[in-house]
Design a protein around this motif. Structure first.
Motif, mmCIF file in Angstrom:
data_model
loop_
_atom_site.group_PDB
_atom_site.id
_atom_site.type_symbol
_atom_site.label_atom_id
_atom_site.label_comp_id
_atom_site.label_asym_id
_atom_site.label_seq_id
_atom_site.Cartn_x
_atom_site.Cartn_y
_atom_site.Cartn_z
ATOM 1 N N THR A 10 86.869 41.698 -89.898
ATOM 2 C CA THR A 10 88.265 41.727 -89.728
ATOM 3 C C THR A 10 88.600 40.114 -89.200
ATOM 4 N N SER A 11 89.905 39.801 -89.519
ATOM 5 C CA SER A 11 90.225 38.205 -89.280
ATOM 6 C C SER A 11 91.084 38.731 -87.792
ATOM 7 N N ARG A 12 91.566 37.590 -87.035
ATOM 8 C CA ARG A 12 92.466 37.589 -86.018
ATOM 9 C C ARG A 12 93.850 37.492 -86.628
ATOM 10 N N SER A 13 94.817 38.183 -85.784
ATOM 11 C CA SER A 13 96.022 38.550 -86.333
ATOM 12 C C SER A 13 96.554 37.325 -87.025
ATOM 13 N N PRO A 14 96.921 37.501 -88.460
ATOM 14 C CA PRO A 14 97.547 36.463 -89.028
ATOM 15 C C PRO A 14 99.175 36.019 -88.677
ATOM 16 N N PRO A 15 99.440 35.027 -89.082
ATOM 17 C CA PRO A 15 100.685 34.496 -88.919
ATOM 18 C C PRO A 15 101.689 35.399 -89.773
ATOM 19 N N ASP A 32 77.256 46.376 -105.499
ATOM 20 C CA ASP A 32 76.776 45.636 -104.418
ATOM 21 C C ASP A 32 77.732 44.660 -104.017
ATOM 22 N N LEU A 33 78.674 44.886 -103.180
ATOM 23 C CA LEU A 33 80.069 43.905 -102.882
ATOM 24 C C LEU A 33 79.330 42.605 -102.476
ATOM 25 N N ALA A 34 78.153 42.774 -101.615
ATOM 26 C CA ALA A 34 77.540 41.621 -101.129
ATOM 27 C C ALA A 34 77.003 40.712 -101.913
ATOM 28 N N SER A 35 76.827 40.782 -103.191
ATOM 29 C CA SER A 35 76.452 40.006 -104.079
ATOM 30 C C SER A 35 77.805 38.760 -104.606
ATOM 31 N N TYR A 36 78.826 39.032 -104.259
ATOM 32 C CA TYR A 36 79.939 38.383 -104.515
ATOM 33 C C TYR A 36 79.853 37.137 -103.275
ATOM 34 N N GLY A 37 79.360 37.515 -102.182
ATOM 35 C CA GLY A 37 79.331 36.614 -100.954
ATOM 36 C C GLY A 37 80.684 36.760 -100.471
ATOM 37 N N PRO A 38 80.436 36.350 -99.095
ATOM 38 C CA PRO A 38 82.126 36.047 -98.347
ATOM 39 C C PRO A 38 83.098 35.444 -99.087
ATOM 40 N N PHE A 39 84.306 36.230 -99.024
ATOM 41 C CA PHE A 39 85.327 35.164 -99.517
ATOM 42 C C PHE A 39 85.985 34.423 -98.364
ATOM 43 N N PRO A 40 86.551 33.050 -99.074
ATOM 44 C CA PRO A 40 86.875 32.176 -97.865
ATOM 45 C C PRO A 40 88.484 32.032 -97.762
ATOM 46 N N THR A 41 89.126 33.335 -98.164
ATOM 47 C CA THR A 41 90.620 33.397 -97.882
ATOM 48 C C THR A 41 91.104 33.778 -96.702
ATOM 49 N N SER A 42 90.325 34.305 -95.517
ATOM 50 C CA SER A 42 90.815 34.531 -94.463
ATOM 51 C C SER A 42 91.248 33.236 -93.552
ATOM 52 N N GLU A 43 90.517 32.258 -93.629
ATOM 53 C CA GLU A 43 90.793 30.992 -93.049
ATOM 54 C C GLU A 43 91.901 30.225 -93.734
ATOM 55 N N ALA A 44 91.939 30.497 -95.077
ATOM 56 C CA ALA A 44 93.147 29.707 -95.827
ATOM 57 C C ALA A 44 94.329 30.261 -95.360
ATOM 58 N N THR A 96 95.034 32.755 -92.611
ATOM 59 C CA THR A 96 95.505 32.606 -91.271
ATOM 60 C C THR A 96 95.488 31.465 -90.550
ATOM 61 N N GLY A 97 94.823 30.324 -91.068
ATOM 62 C CA GLY A 97 94.570 29.197 -90.581
ATOM 63 C C GLY A 97 93.339 29.146 -89.413
ATOM 64 N N ARG A 98 92.692 30.388 -89.315
ATOM 65 C CA ARG A 98 91.495 30.573 -88.361
ATOM 66 C C ARG A 98 90.366 31.181 -89.003
ATOM 67 N N PRO A 99 89.178 30.798 -88.617
ATOM 68 C CA PRO A 99 87.865 31.533 -89.266
ATOM 69 C C PRO A 99 88.060 33.136 -88.845
ATOM 70 N N ALA A 100 87.560 33.971 -89.845
ATOM 71 C CA ALA A 100 87.394 35.112 -89.426
ATOM 72 C C ALA A 100 86.400 35.406 -88.283
ATOM 73 N N ARG A 101 86.675 36.486 -87.620
ATOM 74 C CA ARG A 101 85.567 36.692 -86.635
ATOM 75 C C ARG A 101 84.264 37.507 -87.336
ATOM 76 N N THR A 102 83.134 37.689 -86.570
ATOM 77 C CA THR A 102 82.276 38.428 -87.138
ATOM 78 C C THR A 102 82.469 39.667 -86.545
ATOM 79 N N PHE A 103 81.791 40.916 -87.158
ATOM 80 C CA PHE A 103 82.099 42.264 -86.901
ATOM 81 C C PHE A 103 81.446 42.615 -85.654
ATOM 82 N N ALA A 104 80.322 41.810 -85.025
ATOM 83 C CA ALA A 104 80.008 41.850 -83.428
ATOM 84 C C ALA A 104 81.231 41.358 -82.680
ATOM 85 N N GLU A 105 81.682 40.164 -82.995
ATOM 86 C CA GLU A 105 82.827 39.860 -82.102
ATOM 87 C C GLU A 105 83.949 40.669 -81.751
ATOM 88 N N TRP A 106 84.486 41.215 -82.994
ATOM 89 C CA TRP A 106 85.460 42.174 -83.069
ATOM 90 C C TRP A 106 84.886 43.504 -82.103
#
Length: 140
Positions: free
Chosen positions: A16-21, A107-119, A121-131
């Motif tokens: 998950t990402s932090r609450s977006p604007p 295997d969704l992991a084969s696509y790698g992480p999508f960079p859109t969360s930060e683009a 929301t303006g903030r980097p996405a949290r790890t699952f452990a952080e969430w």
């Protein structure tokens, strides 16, 4: 204390990402659809391990078949029951019959992480452990 949870569906989940604007108001996000995920792909087994650590309890992961999951979703009622066949791959986006086994090797992991969360929301996405750490009380 040990709890058992069933967790059917895809092999990986999006973090998950932090609450977006706010995205309304006809701005640059109007009408856009984004694939958002975190900086890592986390299997259900890893999610269970991380949640167990966050709440300080033992949690077991048990894989169920799509057919078993369908029955669990139907008994649950509401959204899960209404959408069980789609969520589990028994129907496709158009409502046509499908075979859940067709998605088993995807295997969704084969696509790698999508960079859109930060683009977006303006903030980097949290790890699952952080969430999980921030929401541990929700799982107690």
């Amino acid at each position: 204390m040990s709890r058992t949870r069933t967790c059917p569906g895809a092999r990986y989940t999006k973090a998950t990402s932090r609450s977006p604007p706010p995205l309304g108001g006809g701005g640059r996000h109007a009408g856009a659809a984004y694939d958002l995920n975190g900086p890592e792909f986390t299997s259900y087994r890893d999610q269970v391990r991380v949640l167990a650590e966050a709440i300080g309890e033992e949690i077991r992961f048990e894989r169920v078949t799509p057919e078993e999951a369908r029955e669990l979703y139907r008994r649950q009622g509401g959204f899960a029951a209404d959408n069980a066949d789609f969520l589990l791959g028994f129907t496709d986006y158009s409502g046509n019959d499908a075979d859940p086994a067709d998605a088993a090797d995807f295997d969704l992991a084969s696509y790698g992480p999508f960079p859109t969360s930060e683009a977006v929301t303006g903030r980097p996405a949290r790890t699952f452990a952080e969430w999980a750490g921030e929401h541990a009380a929700d799982f107690r």
